[in-house]
Scaffold this motif. Structure first.
Motif, PDB file in Angstrom:
ATOM      1  N   ASP A 136      -0.338   8.501 -11.310  1.00  0.00           N
ATOM      2  CA  ASP A 136      -1.630   8.045 -10.797  1.00  0.00           C
ATOM      3  C   ASP A 136      -1.542   6.583 -10.366  1.00  0.00           C
ATOM      4  OD1 ASP A 136      -4.267   7.525 -10.191  1.00  0.00           O
ATOM      5  OD2 ASP A 136      -4.993   7.743 -12.252  1.00  0.00           O
ATOM      6  N   ILE A 137      -1.665   6.344  -9.059  1.00  0.00           N
ATOM      7  CA  ILE A 137      -1.661   4.970  -8.553  1.00  0.00           C
ATOM      8  C   ILE A 137      -2.991   4.622  -7.886  1.00  0.00           C
ATOM      9  CG2 ILE A 137       0.856   4.876  -8.291  1.00  0.00           C
ATOM     10  CD1 ILE A 137       0.396   5.259  -5.227  1.00  0.00           C
ATOM     11  N   ILE A 190      -1.013   7.844  -2.550  1.00  0.00           N
ATOM     12  CA  ILE A 190      -1.777   8.288  -3.720  1.00  0.00           C
ATOM     13  C   ILE A 190      -1.581   9.791  -3.925  1.00  0.00           C
ATOM     14  CG2 ILE A 190      -4.097   8.642  -4.656  1.00  0.00           C
ATOM     15  CD1 ILE A 190      -4.900   5.992  -3.261  1.00  0.00           C
ATOM     16  N   ALA A 191      -1.732  10.562  -2.837  1.00  0.00           N
ATOM     17  CA  ALA A 191      -1.620  12.024  -2.925  1.00  0.00           C
ATOM     18  C   ALA A 191      -0.210  12.453  -3.321  1.00  0.00           C
ATOM     19  CB  ALA A 191      -2.023  12.663  -1.599  1.00  0.00           C
ATOM     20  N   ASN A 192       0.788  11.836  -2.723  1.00  0.00           N
ATOM     21  CA  ASN A 192       2.167  12.200  -3.034  1.00  0.00           C
ATOM     22  C   ASN A 192       2.493  11.887  -4.484  1.00  0.00           C
ATOM     23  OD1 ASN A 192       5.256  11.349  -3.146  1.00  0.00           O
ATOM     24  ND2 ASN A 192       4.982  12.985  -1.648  1.00  0.00           N
ATOM     25  N   ALA A 193       2.147  10.694  -4.934  1.00  0.00           N
ATOM     26  CA  ALA A 193       2.421  10.312  -6.320  1.00  0.00           C
ATOM     27  C   ALA A 193       1.674  11.240  -7.286  1.00  0.00           C
ATOM     28  CB  ALA A 193       2.031   8.851  -6.553  1.00  0.00           C
ATOM     29  N   ALA A 194       0.424  11.546  -6.978  1.00  0.00           N
ATOM     30  CA  ALA A 194      -0.372  12.434  -7.834  1.00  0.00           C
ATOM     31  C   ALA A 194       0.270  13.812  -7.944  1.00  0.00           C
ATOM     32  CB  ALA A 194      -1.796  12.542  -7.308  1.00  0.00           C
ATOM     33  N   ASP A 239      -2.223   3.442   0.203  1.00  0.00           N
ATOM     34  CA  ASP A 239      -2.412   4.408   1.282  1.00  0.00           C
ATOM     35  C   ASP A 239      -2.722   5.777   0.670  1.00  0.00           C
ATOM     36  OD1 ASP A 239      -1.243   6.585   3.148  1.00  0.00           O
ATOM     37  OD2 ASP A 239      -1.277   4.815   4.441  1.00  0.00           O
ATOM     38  N   ARG A 240      -3.667   6.478   1.232  1.00  0.00           N
ATOM     39  CA  ARG A 240      -4.101   7.778   0.679  1.00  0.00           C
ATOM     40  C   ARG A 240      -2.941   8.759   0.575  1.00  0.00           C
ATOM     41  NH1 ARG A 240      -4.115  10.955   4.933  1.00  0.00           N
ATOM     42  NH2 ARG A 240      -4.559  10.106   6.985  1.00  0.00           N
ATOM     43  N   ILE A 267       0.810  -1.225   0.000  1.00  0.00           N
ATOM     44  CA  ILE A 267       0.000   0.000   0.000  1.00  0.00           C
ATOM     45  C   ILE A 267       0.843   1.274   0.000  1.00  0.00           C
ATOM     46  CG2 ILE A 267      -2.053  -1.052   1.037  1.00  0.00           C
ATOM     47  CD1 ILE A 267      -1.171   0.382   3.708  1.00  0.00           C
ATOM     48  N   CYS A 268       2.137   1.181   0.232  1.00  0.00           N
ATOM     49  CA  CYS A 268       2.989   2.381   0.242  1.00  0.00           C
ATOM     50  C   CYS A 268       4.113   2.275  -0.774  1.00  0.00           C
ATOM     51  CB  CYS A 268       3.578   2.636   1.637  1.00  0.00           C
ATOM     52  SG  CYS A 268       2.353   3.086   2.887  1.00  0.00           S
TER      53      CYS A 268
END
Length: 158
Positions: A64-65, A55-59, A51-52, A11-12
């Motif tokens: 987009d994950i 998702i936010a960091n990658a975005a 993990d949210r 998840i991370c």
């Protein structure tokens, strides 16, 4: 070439690595020649999105994950993939211990395989804050350069 990135819960670290590698490979000369997936050694998060915070960091970096879903490594993965690339030594130890007798996949630490440094690990950001998630992203982004260089070389030989 088939790569499976492995961390603890999927998840991370491993979904971020999958996302970064997928994006970078798609934009490279080896697009379409590499199969990529991620998995965890544990079963706690099967079917869940990353993990949210991941998702936010990658975005924030254009990756987009959000559509990825956690899964646990399976016996078939040891035959399906060429490389099982692990985030840290504990993951590597677990992956090697679970290997079925007919395993054909090779195993390595992800950052070692990418040429970042011998015996280097991707730290687990799960209990940290934004700075830890950003550190992991930057490390994996840097590792993607090494991965693409290695993949180009191996695919040329292949």
């Amino acid at each position: 070439m088939r790569l499976l990135v492995v961390c603890l819960g999927n998840i991370c670290r491993s979904p971020v690595a999958e996302g970064v590698l997928r994006a970078r490979i798609a934009a490279s000369s080896i697009a379409g020649r590499v199969e990529l997936d991620s998995a965890g050694t544990g079963d706690w998060h099967i079917g869940e999105p990353p993990d949210r915070r991941s998702i936010a960091n990658a975005a924030g970096h254009g990756v987009d994950i959000a559509g990825l879903r956690a899964r646990q490594i399976q016996a078939a993965d040891y035959r399906r993939f060429d490389w099982l690339l692990c985030a840290d030594r504990a993951n590597l130890r677990d992956v090697r211990a679970r290997a079925p007798k007919d395993a054909t996949a090779q195993t390595a630490l992800l950052l070692d395989w990418c040429g970042i440094g011998e015996d280097c690990e991707v730290p687990d950001p799960y209990t940290g804050g934004p700075a830890q998630f950003e550190h992991v992203f930057q490390l994996l982004d840097r590792a993607a350069d090494g991965a693409i260089a290695r993949l180009r070389q191996e695919l040329r030989r292949g």
